[in-house]
Design a protein around this motif. Structure first.
Motif, PDB file in Angstrom:
ATOM      1  N   LEU A   1    -117.002  40.631 -26.572  1.00  0.00           N
ATOM      2  CA  LEU A   1    -115.930  41.176 -25.735  1.00  0.00           C
ATOM      3  C   LEU A   1    -116.049  40.745 -24.273  1.00  0.00           C
ATOM      4  CD1 LEU A   1    -115.694  44.785 -27.229  1.00  0.00           C
ATOM      5  CD2 LEU A   1    -114.412  42.742 -27.869  1.00  0.00           C
ATOM      6  N   GLN A   2    -116.982  39.854 -23.970  1.00  0.00           N
ATOM      7  CA  GLN A   2    -117.132  39.342 -22.604  1.00  0.00           C
ATOM      8  C   GLN A   2    -116.020  38.334 -22.320  1.00  0.00           C
ATOM      9  OE1 GLN A   2    -119.255  40.194 -20.243  1.00  0.00           O
ATOM     10  NE2 GLN A   2    -121.023  41.149 -21.249  1.00  0.00           N
TER      11      GLN A   2
ATOM     12  N   THR B   1    -126.818  41.596 -27.039  1.00  0.00           N
ATOM     13  CA  THR B   1    -128.002  40.992 -26.421  1.00  0.00           C
ATOM     14  C   THR B   1    -127.624  40.611 -25.004  1.00  0.00           C
ATOM     15  OG1 THR B   1    -129.570  39.117 -26.497  1.00  0.00           O
ATOM     16  CG2 THR B   1    -127.392  38.719 -27.397  1.00  0.00           C
ATOM     17  N   TYR B   2    -128.597  40.072 -24.275  1.00  0.00           N
ATOM     18  CA  TYR B   2    -128.300  39.585 -22.934  1.00  0.00           C
ATOM     19  C   TYR B   2    -127.487  38.293 -23.048  1.00  0.00           C
ATOM     20  CZ  TYR B   2    -129.009  37.861 -18.209  1.00  0.00           C
ATOM     21  OH  TYR B   2    -128.803  37.381 -16.948  1.00  0.00           O
ATOM     22  N   TYR B   3    -126.659  38.052 -22.038  1.00  0.00           N
ATOM     23  CA  TYR B   3    -125.765  36.883 -22.014  1.00  0.00           C
ATOM     24  C   TYR B   3    -126.481  35.570 -22.339  1.00  0.00           C
ATOM     25  CZ  TYR B   3    -123.608  32.816 -19.959  1.00  0.00           C
ATOM     26  OH  TYR B   3    -123.151  31.540 -19.776  1.00  0.00           O
TER      27      TYR B   3
ATOM     28  N   PHE C   1    -117.359  43.951 -34.225  1.00  0.00           N
ATOM     29  CA  PHE C   1    -118.773  44.318 -34.416  1.00  0.00           C
ATOM     30  C   PHE C   1    -118.979  45.760 -33.955  1.00  0.00           C
ATOM     31  CE2 PHE C   1    -118.609  39.703 -33.666  1.00  0.00           C
ATOM     32  CZ  PHE C   1    -118.966  39.301 -34.944  1.00  0.00           C
ATOM     33  N   PRO C   2    -118.585  46.712 -34.822  1.00  0.00           N
ATOM     34  CA  PRO C   2    -118.551  48.120 -34.394  1.00  0.00           C
ATOM     35  C   PRO C   2    -119.895  48.672 -33.957  1.00  0.00           C
ATOM     36  CG  PRO C   2    -117.960  47.863 -36.748  1.00  0.00           C
ATOM     37  CD  PRO C   2    -118.066  46.498 -36.171  1.00  0.00           C
ATOM     38  N   GLU C   3    -120.987  48.254 -34.582  1.00  0.00           N
ATOM     39  CA  GLU C   3    -122.296  48.801 -34.187  1.00  0.00           C
ATOM     40  C   GLU C   3    -122.689  48.314 -32.789  1.00  0.00           C
ATOM     41  OE1 GLU C   3    -123.477  51.195 -35.581  1.00  0.00           O
ATOM     42  OE2 GLU C   3    -122.630  51.132 -37.598  1.00  0.00           O
ATOM     43  N   SER C   4    -122.390  47.068 -32.491  1.00  0.00           N
ATOM     44  CA  SER C   4    -122.686  46.544 -31.147  1.00  0.00           C
ATOM     45  C   SER C   4    -121.846  47.278 -30.115  1.00  0.00           C
ATOM     46  CB  SER C   4    -122.366  45.045 -31.074  1.00  0.00           C
ATOM     47  OG  SER C   4    -123.166  44.340 -31.987  1.00  0.00           O
ATOM     48  N   GLU C   5    -120.595  47.516 -30.458  1.00  0.00           N
ATOM     49  CA  GLU C   5    -119.693  48.186 -29.520  1.00  0.00           C
ATOM     50  C   GLU C   5    -120.151  49.623 -29.259  1.00  0.00           C
ATOM     51  OE1 GLU C   5    -115.601  47.510 -30.902  1.00  0.00           O
ATOM     52  OE2 GLU C   5    -116.175  45.432 -31.293  1.00  0.00           O
TER      53      GLU C   5
ATOM     54  N   ASN D   1    -112.222  33.857 -29.589  1.00  0.00           N
ATOM     55  CA  ASN D   1    -111.211  34.645 -30.322  1.00  0.00           C
ATOM     56  C   ASN D   1    -111.737  35.831 -31.101  1.00  0.00           C
ATOM     57  OD1 ASN D   1    -108.929  33.192 -29.504  1.00  0.00           O
ATOM     58  ND2 ASN D   1    -109.480  31.543 -30.929  1.00  0.00           N
ATOM     59  N   TYR D   2    -112.752  36.483 -30.596  1.00  0.00           N
ATOM     60  CA  TYR D   2    -113.172  37.746 -31.210  1.00  0.00           C
ATOM     61  C   TYR D   2    -112.314  38.859 -30.622  1.00  0.00           C
ATOM     62  CZ  TYR D   2    -117.352  35.512 -33.095  1.00  0.00           C
ATOM     63  OH  TYR D   2    -118.209  34.717 -33.798  1.00  0.00           O
ATOM     64  N   LYS D   3    -112.312  40.011 -31.300  1.00  0.00           N
ATOM     65  CA  LYS D   3    -111.548  41.133 -30.755  1.00  0.00           C
ATOM     66  C   LYS D   3    -112.330  42.432 -30.922  1.00  0.00           C
ATOM     67  CE  LYS D   3    -109.074  41.826 -35.053  1.00  0.00           C
ATOM     68  NZ  LYS D   3    -110.120  41.195 -35.843  1.00  0.00           N
TER      69      LYS D   3
END
Ligand SMILES: Cc1ncc(COP(=O)(O)O)c(C=O)c1O
Length: 372
Positions: free
Chosen positions: A322-323, A86-88, A336-340, A330-332
């Motif tokens: 990933l921002q 989504t947007y920031y 979230f493969p679909e978002s990526e 602490n996400y990596k």
């Protein structure tokens, strides 16, 4: 200079310029610049249009989210679930309240938050204080609200609909932003209904939330100089309400043309090696963005279209988990493969109502040329 920009506000404004000038002039003549009559009028018009009890004009869409969270009792340290794609501002508004965004993945067909992913995240975070969920009606179509509201009831979560991109969209006959506890609308100039600057709105059917938002937007006071709550300066400008009132009359017809343009794209691009937008039967789509998808990175197609003078873009090239600014969560990569994947493979092309048939055909021919 692009031949076909992603949006051309000059073309939108030109035919209604006289009306807009007259509306602005009236505000200048009245000098009622803050919370003037136009605000109330516009709020009432939106209440009728959305069939919602309260519509409250505020400074922008981000503040509409922030005020909704505050009015619904979300506090510092509380967690709020939202999509990673989504947007920031969706997550930025959460952090501005001292709350913590918790991301979920999206449905690869609609690009909206996935109910399955929400359930997974809630189970994984069962010991943590998740207090609310914020679906985003991305690109102009509604998220799966039945599924989301069902989970919200089970986990006793408040629901704030980020309706920044979907003002006027319907989910099973109900307007976007009116199904949760609050709906936050943006009238950023680039939105389907855009002001001449920043503006936003909160929609709600809850009297208590509406009352709080009215107080919070105006420095925490109901009667001047008697401050009931620690509020903000988050009012909508009268001049913006005057502009929005004029443009609002045209919104449905503009959205219809967007839908027609989208239909034409769908027809002409069918059968090619490119995925068309998908709108489930439960929602209408106002095509704030018309988004295509390749089964490879979209960057070369974007470059090809740009070389042809067509402004194509990715909304959004980096998913929120990933921002840089959310590193502390602490996400990596891979969470979230679909978002990526969506951030790599999607491409939005111009779909605004002022495009001519010639523009549409040129965009289509340029895409076909690339795919060949
Ligand atoms: C999904 C989403 N949420 C929130 C916002 C924030 O709205 P605004 O720019 O009016 O603060 C926007 C638009 O910019 C948006 O697209």
């Amino acid at each position: 200079m692009n031949k076909i920009p992603i949006l051309d506000l000059k073309k939108q404004i030109a035919p209604i310029r006289k009306e807009l000038d007259a509306a602005i002039k009236r505000v200048i003549d009245n000098t009622n610049f803050i919370l003037g009559e136009e605000i109330k009028d516009f709020e009432h018009e939106v209440e009728k249009y959305c069939n919602v009890k309260y519509a409250i004009g505020v400074s922008n869409g981000t503040d509409a989210i922030k005020l909704s969270l505050r009015a619904l009792g979300i506090e510092c340290g509380d967690r709020v679930l939202c999509p990673a794609f989504t947007y920031y501002a969706t997550a930025g508004a959460i952090t501005s309240m001292g709350a913590i965004p918790v991301f979920a993945d999206i449905d690869p067909e609609t690009y909206n938050i996935s109910v399955e992913s929400i359930e997974k995240v809630l189970k994984k975070n069962s010991s943590k204080k998740i207090k609310a969920i914020m679906p985003v009606h991305l690109y102009g179509q509604c998220a799966d609200m039945d599924g989301i509201l069902r989970i919200a009831r089970i986990y006793r979560l408040k629901v704030i609909e980020d309706t920044a991109q979907a003002f006027g969209t319907e989910y099973k006959g109900k307007k976007a932003g009116t199904m949760g506890d609050c709906g936050a609308v943006s009238f950023f100039p680039g939105k389907n209904l855009g002001a001449f600057g920043d503006a936003g709105m909160v929609l709600t059917n809850t009297e208590v939330a509406a009352e709080r938002i009215k107080i919070l937007r105006n420095q925490g006071n109901k009667d001047k100089y008697y401050h009931l709550m620690l509020g903000y300066n988050n009012r909508m400008d009268t001049i913006q309400a005057a502009v929005l009132k004029v443009k609002f009359k045209y919104l449905d017809s503009w959205n219809k043309i967007r839908q027609k343009n989208a239909e034409y794209f769908n027809q002409q691009l069918k059968g090619l090696n490119i995925k068309l937008p998908f709108a489930p039967e439960y929602t209408t789509h106002i095509y704030h963005q018309y988004v295509l998808r390749l089964n490879s990175p979209s960057a070369p197609l974007i470059e090809h279209l740009r070389n042809k003078g067509i402004d194509a873009r990715v909304y959004y090239p980096v998913p929120l988990h990933l921002q840089k600014c959310f590193k502390y969560l602490n996400y990596k990569k891979g969470d979230f493969p679909e978002s990526e994947k969506a951030s790599l493979e999607t491409i939005a092309i111009p779909v605004y109502p002022d495009l001519t048939r010639q523009d549409l055909d040129y965009i289509i021919a340029s895409i076909r040329e690339f795919l060949r």
